[in-house]
Scaffold this active site. Structure first.
Site, PDB file in Angstrom:
ATOM      1  CD  GLU A   7       4.059 141.752 104.577  1.00 55.89           C
ATOM      2  OE1 GLU A   7       4.633 141.326 105.587  1.00 55.89           O
ATOM      3  OE2 GLU A   7       3.350 141.041 103.848  1.00 55.89           O
ATOM      4  CG  HIS A  13     -14.410 153.583  95.353  1.00 52.08           C
ATOM      5  ND1 HIS A  13     -14.754 154.449  96.364  1.00 52.08           N
ATOM      6  CD2 HIS A  13     -14.716 154.237  94.191  1.00 52.08           C
ATOM      7  CE1 HIS A  13     -15.251 155.570  95.845  1.00 52.08           C
ATOM      8  NE2 HIS A  13     -15.229 155.464  94.530  1.00 52.08           N
ATOM      9  CE  LYS A  36       2.492 132.510 104.057  1.00 53.77           C
ATOM     10  NZ  LYS A  36       1.657 133.612 103.752  1.00 53.77           N
ATOM     11  CB  SER A  92       6.505 130.705 106.058  1.00 55.73           C
ATOM     12  OG  SER A  92       6.007 129.932 107.133  1.00 55.73           O
TER      13      SER A  92
END
Ligand code: ARG
Length: 459
Positions: free
Chosen positions: A290, A156, A283, A277
């Site tokens: 992704e 979980h 970043k 970024s």
């Protein structure tokens, strides 16, 4: 417009119809397989006496030249042809005249395209298996290197029990091993040759289908000519296997994104596999993970598209089936890219072992072992579960881990606790004593690694 038919037509094809119908922009991808299939067909036509040996040799030699010239870039595949079959045949006729016109004897584009797609897919299955083997080798190395790299195991997405990084990676090893064997199964099942099925009903020529099948490395000819030209099951099976590979890569990517987050910091992706970024200078984003996760949708889409395309098609060949190509090509290219990039990403990422270990020690991942300690000392498991539940509640109030509580504190909850409790619930014990096969203990893991050593050596 360059097409193989037209005799029974009195009008030119409408340009939009021609464009809509043509497949040269994408089926040129299997020019090599188309030419190899034609070489086998022409060889067989010569051997069976359907054409003369001289004619057969002339066709085969010219086809070989065409293949070589396309490969080295001296012959360009013209977009004015309807499809790759028309391009090859027209080029052949252009060069050797009337003899070239005999190549298509006893053949239809229906069995020709069924053959080309099978040959192409067969080659690509081997390529994907090669990439999977590289990934499996990387996972195997990570397993061997991280038998004592502790980390929390989750259910979980809540900390559950401690495991090791080797064990976690080992779960993916099993998934990709299954993927590999699925590809082998598909290959073995699809490895029959549709050439000779003609348009749908075979031919009256004495074709030697066994010969063409064996020249092209198939186990034998297909057994029903209608099925031969309209079977796309193997592509659906392949797209399903590719979807499963993507699902596995996507799950792993999701974990890497979580582990690489500022909150977790279990891993750090290499600069070469991260992106920045345009506005936020601090970043370092896990774009590759992704994208691998994102491209999964595209591969699932191909599977659903082809299933849907096939579901209403009456026997035998129908033009709907031309849709199989772009879907399958795109899915194959996507998956090959994903496996290769994912492999590079995980083999260069850095593990923050200390963070992983600290995280494994927090969150009461040893609570089950504390209950087991009580059981081993005579308490019934259900009672032990209740006692440890109360102990966890107390520890939360104290903002401490179970093993940070004093013996007095432990004994105030249950007198059964003795000094040896600390050893019984240490991280090393919790992981190291779990040694049934498949469990994270180093002894058990070493056995699995030995099995995998063998597996990889024979792959
Ligand atoms: N481009 C076609 C395909 O991919 C080749 C077969 C054409 N056959 C036909 N009867 N029109 O399916």
């Amino acid at each position: 417009m360059a097409q193989l038919w037209g005799g029974r037509f009195t009008k030119e094809t409408d340009q939009l119809v021609y464009n809509f119908n043509a497949s040269i922009t994408f089926d040129q991808k299997f020019y090599k397989q188309d030419i190899e299939g034609s070489i086998a067909h022409a060889t067989m036509l010569g051997k069976t006496g359907i054409i003369t040996i001289e004619e057969s040799d002339k066709i085969v030699n010219e086809l070989k030249s065409i293949l070589k010239e396309v490969e080295d870039g001296t012959l360009e595949i013209g977009s004015e042809y309807e499809d790759i079959h028309s391009f090859v045949e027209a080029t052949l006729i252009d060069r050797i005249g009337d003899t070239g016109k005999k190549l298509h004897t006893g053949r239809s584009r229906n069995d020709q395209v069924a053959l080309d797609m099978r040959l192409y897919t067969r080659d690509e299955i081997e390529n994907i298996k090669g990439l999977l083997k590289e990934l499996l080798t990387t996972l195997h190395t990570l397993m061997k290197e991280n038998l004592d790299t502790y980390m929390p195991g989750f259910t979980h997405l809540q900390k559950a029990q401690p495991v090791t990084f080797a064990h976690h990676v080992g779960a993916y090893m099993e998934m990709f091993k299954r993927d590999y064997s699925r590809l082998t199964d598909i290959y073995n099942r699809m490895n029959v040759c549709p050439l000779g099925a003609g348009a749908l009903a075979g031919t009256t020529y004495p074709l030697d289908r066994e010969l063409t099948a064996s020249l092209l490395g198939f186990d034998g000819p297909t057994l029903n000519s209608m099925d031969s030209v309209s079977d796309r099951d193997y592509l659906i099976e392949l797209l399903s296997a590719l979807s499963t590979i993507c699902m596995h890569l996507s799950r792993f990517s999701e974990e890497i994104i979580i582990w690489n987050s500022n909150e977790y910091q279990f891993v750090e992706l290499d600069d070469a596999y991260s992106t920045g970024s345009s506005i936020m200078p601090q970043k370092k984003n896990p774009d590759i993970a992704e994208l691998v996760r994102g491209k999964t949708g595209r591969v699932y889409g191909a599977l659903i598209s082809l299933l849907t395309t096939m579901k209403g098609i009456p026997l035998a060949y129908n033009k709907d089936m031309q849709e199989d190509k772009e879907l399958t090509f795109d899915a194959i290219d996507t998956v090959k890219g994903c496996i290769a990039l994912f492999n590079g990403m995980i083999s260069t990422m850095k593990l923050n072992k200390d963070n992983m270990k600290v995280s494994a020690m927090k969150g009461f991942t040893n609570a089950t072992d504390a209950a087991d300690y009580l059981v081993k000392n005579g308490v019934a498991f259900r009672d032990a579960h209740g006692i440890i539940g109360r102990l966890v509640l107390y520890a939360i109030e104290q903002n401490k881990a179970i093993d940070e509580l004093s013996l007095e504190e432990l004994q105030s909850i249950s007198p059964v606790f003795k000094e040896d409790i600390y050893d019984a619930i240490s991280l090393e014990t919790c992981v190291g004593k779990r040694n049934t096969i498949g469990a994270p203990g180093a002894e058990a893991m070493k056995k699995v690694i030995e099995i995998n050593d063998n597996y990889l050596a024979n792959l």
